[in-house]
Motif scaffolding. Sequence first.
Motif, PDB file in Angstrom:
ATOM      1  N   VAL A 132      -3.549   3.558  -1.339  1.00 52.51           N
ATOM      2  CA  VAL A 132      -3.702   3.013  -2.683  1.00 52.51           C
ATOM      3  C   VAL A 132      -3.003   1.661  -2.790  1.00 52.51           C
ATOM      4  N   VAL A 133      -3.704   0.714  -3.394  1.00 51.19           N
ATOM      5  CA  VAL A 133      -3.082  -0.530  -3.845  1.00 51.19           C
ATOM      6  C   VAL A 133      -2.820  -0.310  -5.323  1.00 51.19           C
ATOM      7  N   LEU A 137       3.575   9.677  -0.747  1.00 52.09           N
ATOM      8  CA  LEU A 137       4.454   9.947   0.379  1.00 52.09           C
ATOM      9  C   LEU A 137       5.516   8.848   0.419  1.00 52.09           C
ATOM     10  N   ARG A 138       6.614   9.088   1.162  1.00 52.46           N
ATOM     11  CA  ARG A 138       7.701   8.115   1.258  1.00 52.46           C
ATOM     12  C   ARG A 138       7.462   7.149   2.406  1.00 52.46           C
ATOM     13  N   ARG A 139       7.634   5.859   2.130  1.00 52.32           N
ATOM     14  CA  ARG A 139       7.508   4.848   3.183  1.00 52.32           C
ATOM     15  C   ARG A 139       8.796   4.838   4.010  1.00 52.32           C
ATOM     16  N   VAL A 140       8.629   4.902   5.317  1.00 55.04           N
ATOM     17  CA  VAL A 140       9.744   4.778   6.254  1.00 55.04           C
ATOM     18  C   VAL A 140       9.341   3.777   7.328  1.00 55.04           C
ATOM     19  N   LEU A 184       0.844  -1.193   0.000  1.00 51.79           N
ATOM     20  CA  LEU A 184       0.000   0.000   0.000  1.00 51.79           C
ATOM     21  C   LEU A 184       0.879   1.242   0.000  1.00 51.79           C
ATOM     22  N   ILE A 185       0.370   2.297  -0.618  1.00 48.87           N
ATOM     23  CA  ILE A 185       1.070   3.575  -0.636  1.00 48.87           C
ATOM     24  C   ILE A 185       0.089   4.647  -0.194  1.00 48.87           C
TER      25      ILE A 185
END
Length: 141
Positions: A124-125, A80-83, A71-72
Amino acid sequence: MSLKYALSWVAVVLALYVPAAIYSTRSFEDPSPAGKIVVILLRPYEPLGGSAYRANLLPGETALLPQQSDLIVYEEQSPLRRVSEFLRISKGGGNFAIWSDQGIVFSSPDNSDPNRNGRKYWVVVRQGEPETVADNLVNSH
């Protein structure tokens, strides 16, 4: 007012309305990001400290979002950036994480309060991602 006068006003209104309606449907841009499944994150977002906020999901939905899912989170059309660290999210800059015990935690790119900045946030997928994640989100609603 005569019938002829009323009909002429109807004709004028239609002559203006129809082209405007056609133009607006052709120029409409969907504000949501593209993806297999797109779900808007509804306000209010819970402040967690610094610039970090949590999107409050319905009971049981958090369990459908495994930490390493595909997912995002988006602000409007921008991902956005995944952390993986809360500290990076709390410092802001448009980061997010999804944890099974906390849900979706994120910050806006400009460190503004997402409850007040007027922007929309989405989870979002992406197209082509595993069916199980998408099915879990769809079947939970």
